[in-house]
Design an enzyme around this catalytic site. Structure first.
Site, PDB file in Angstrom:
ATOM      1  N   LYS A   1      55.173 -14.470 -12.909  1.00  0.00           N
ATOM      2  CA  LYS A   1      56.512 -14.691 -13.289  1.00  0.00           C
ATOM      3  C   LYS A   1      57.298 -15.498 -12.424  1.00  0.00           C
ATOM      4  CE  LYS A   1      59.301 -11.012 -11.661  1.00  0.00           C
ATOM      5  NZ  LYS A   1      58.396 -10.319 -10.586  1.00  0.00           N
TER       6      LYS A   1
ATOM      7  N   GLU B   1      65.666  -0.387  -5.137  1.00  0.00           N
ATOM      8  CA  GLU B   1      65.377  -1.025  -3.714  1.00  0.00           C
ATOM      9  C   GLU B   1      66.504  -1.011  -2.928  1.00  0.00           C
ATOM     10  OE1 GLU B   1      62.792  -4.671  -4.397  1.00  0.00           O
ATOM     11  OE2 GLU B   1      64.018  -4.787  -5.955  1.00  0.00           O
TER      12      GLU B   1
ATOM     13  N   ASP C   1      63.738 -10.363 -13.764  1.00  0.00           N
ATOM     14  CA  ASP C   1      62.839 -10.069 -12.640  1.00  0.00           C
ATOM     15  C   ASP C   1      62.209  -8.699 -12.625  1.00  0.00           C
ATOM     16  OD1 ASP C   1      62.102 -10.792 -10.078  1.00  0.00           O
ATOM     17  OD2 ASP C   1      63.477  -9.328  -9.063  1.00  0.00           O
TER      18      ASP C   1
ATOM     19  N   HIS D   1      57.985  -5.488 -14.804  1.00  0.00           N
ATOM     20  CA  HIS D   1      57.136  -4.401 -14.044  1.00  0.00           C
ATOM     21  C   HIS D   1      57.629  -3.069 -15.196  1.00  0.00           C
ATOM     22  CE1 HIS D   1      56.531  -7.038 -11.090  1.00  0.00           C
ATOM     23  NE2 HIS D   1      57.481  -7.094 -10.581  1.00  0.00           N
TER      24      HIS D   1
ATOM     25  N   LYS E   1      68.968  -3.769  -6.791  1.00  0.00           N
ATOM     26  CA  LYS E   1      68.720  -4.145  -5.419  1.00  0.00           C
ATOM     27  C   LYS E   1      69.958  -3.505  -4.534  1.00  0.00           C
ATOM     28  CE  LYS E   1      65.920  -8.132  -5.859  1.00  0.00           C
ATOM     29  NZ  LYS E   1      64.686  -7.513  -5.328  1.00  0.00           N
TER      30      LYS E   1
ATOM     31  N   LYS F   1      64.837   3.261  -1.366  1.00  0.00           N
ATOM     32  CA  LYS F   1      63.841   2.535  -1.913  1.00  0.00           C
ATOM     33  C   LYS F   1      63.141   3.618  -2.579  1.00  0.00           C
ATOM     34  CE  LYS F   1      60.060  -0.456  -2.103  1.00  0.00           C
ATOM     35  NZ  LYS F   1      60.063  -1.610  -2.911  1.00  0.00           N
TER      36      LYS F   1
HETATM   37  C1  BG6 Z   1      58.956  -8.846  -7.589  1.00  0.00           C
HETATM   38  C2  BG6 Z   1      60.502  -9.033  -7.618  1.00  0.00           C
HETATM   39  O1  BG6 Z   1      58.187  -8.953  -8.610  1.00  0.00           O
HETATM   40  O2  BG6 Z   1      58.974  -7.282  -7.184  1.00  0.00           O
HETATM   41  C3  BG6 Z   1      61.201  -8.696  -6.694  1.00  0.00           C
HETATM   42  O3  BG6 Z   1      60.420 -10.310  -8.023  1.00  0.00           O
HETATM   43  C4  BG6 Z   1      61.147  -7.135  -5.973  1.00  0.00           C
HETATM   44  O4  BG6 Z   1      62.628  -9.132  -6.744  1.00  0.00           O
HETATM   45  C5  BG6 Z   1      59.644  -6.784  -6.049  1.00  0.00           C
HETATM   46  O5  BG6 Z   1      61.675  -6.895  -4.797  1.00  0.00           O
HETATM   47  C6  BG6 Z   1      59.374  -5.436  -5.687  1.00  0.00           C
HETATM   48  O6  BG6 Z   1      58.096  -4.952  -5.540  1.00  0.00           O
HETATM   49  P1  BG6 Z   1      57.671  -3.934  -4.554  1.00  0.00           P
HETATM   50  O7  BG6 Z   1      56.286  -4.111  -4.569  1.00  0.00           O
HETATM   51  O8  BG6 Z   1      58.308  -4.310  -3.351  1.00  0.00           O
HETATM   52  O9  BG6 Z   1      58.035  -2.709  -5.422  1.00  0.00           O
END
Ligand code: BG6
Length: 312
Positions: free
Chosen positions: A35, A103, A122, A127, A212, A217
């Site tokens: 993406k 996050e 995003d 996801h 964010k 996290k």
């Molecule tokens: C990415 C996003 O696809 O996934 C980011 O573009 C995000 O903004 C990240 O921080 C999170 O992935 P993970 O593996 O750190 O949970």
């Protein structure tokens, strides 16, 4: 391997094709792309059409790195390899589902990318909806790529957003990040409720949240089950059973049960049975991208996404 901003897409794919780096139909040559798949349905379709002009669908791999994460791969195993869950995975027993990706980091210098997209595109389009479709789908005929995707598609096409529940937010300090326009309204937080109108899940709210610069996290799926009728009859606390599928910061699972408080009191309290993947493994765990790239080399597409999933 393309992780590119939308406006470069046409030129780069055209050049890859012209230079014969990837020639149409040669299955030993593949093109992987990440993406953003455009910024709306129209631009996503345009990008996809461009790929189809230059490459054969069999050569195209659309990556969503969450699908390579240990516990996301595990959703199907937990559901379909455990009698106790397989039997109760429906709206008569499941009360609600929460899918969270919180996050603590901000945008980490990715202003150019992030400000055009925001949290919905995003994290949710990609996801979180992938997770939702694995949680809500029917049993696929086999673990083969198309069988799994056909079931995920049915979920996505029966998804209904409760637009009144939508909350968008932006973290304090976002406008002071380098290269973010001072009047940007891009969201860094999103929460909403959705329903999957299939016989299995009709009426069960799915709560999705991502943001964010939040307090911690944590990426988590929480399946909450209905109370028993005895809990009410016997006037017991109405704490519910919950299954946690833990994605980050640590991979694992938790199952919350009600148990008697030890000792002389006739009372009930929730207790959690926990499984931690890292605690039981030696050495490094496989990274999501490792698993996906190995699958691509072997031409296995189950953990990659298909165009119609993105389109929906
Ligand atoms: C990415 C996003 O696809 O996934 C980011 O573009 C995000 O903004 C990240 O921080 C999170 O992935 P993970 O593996 O750190 O949970």
């Amino acid at each position: 391997y393309l992780a590119l901003s939308t406006e470069l897409f046409s030129e780069v794919t055209n050049n890859i094709n012209q230079s014969k780096l990837v020639t149409i139909g040669n299955l030993n040559q593949s093109i992987i792309f990440e993406k953003p798949f455009g910024h709306d349905l129209y631009s996503a379709k345009e990008i996809n059409q461009m790929l189809w002009n230059y490459f054969d669908e069999k050569q195209i791999y659309r990556i969503d790195h969450y699908l390579g994460k240990e516990m996301i791969q595990n959703i199907m195993m937990v559901r379909f390899a455990n009698r106790i869950f397989e039997e109760i995975w429906h709206n008569r027993i499941i009360k609600n589902v929460k899918i969270y990706a919180k996050e603590t980091d901000g945008i980490l210098g990715r202003a150019g990318y992030y400000d055009q997209l925001g949290a919905l595109r995003d994290m949710v389009q990609s996801h979180l909806l992938q997770i939702l479709s694995l949680v809500a789908m029917e049993v696929p005929v086999t673990y083969h790529s198309d069988d799994v995707k056909d079931e995920k598609i049915k979920v996505l096409s029966h998804l209904h957003f409760d637009s009144d529940s939508l909350i968008l937010g932006q973290y304090d300090g976002y406008l002071n990040e380098n290269n973010i326009p001072s009047d940007s309204t891009t969201e860094t937080f999103v929460f909403f409720k959705a329903y999957v109108n299939t016989p299995r899940f009709k009426g069960v709210p799915f709560y999705l949240m991502s943001g964010k610069k939040l307090d911690k996290k944590e990426s988590l799926i929480e399946i909450e089950f209905e109370e028993t009728s005895e809990q009410r009859k016997w006037n017991l606390p109405l704490s519910t059973n919950k299954l946690f599928i833990k994605i980050a910061p640590e991979d694992g699972m938790g199952l919350v049960l009600n148990s008697k408080v030890p000792g002389l009191r006739d009372d009930v309290e929730p207790v959690e049975l926990e499984y931690c993947v890292a605690c039981n493994e030696f050495g490094n765990l496989t990274e999501a991208y490792e698993k996906l790239i190995i699958d691509i080399v072997g031409q296995h597409k189950t953990l990659l996404t298909r165009w119609d999933e993105i389109e929906l």
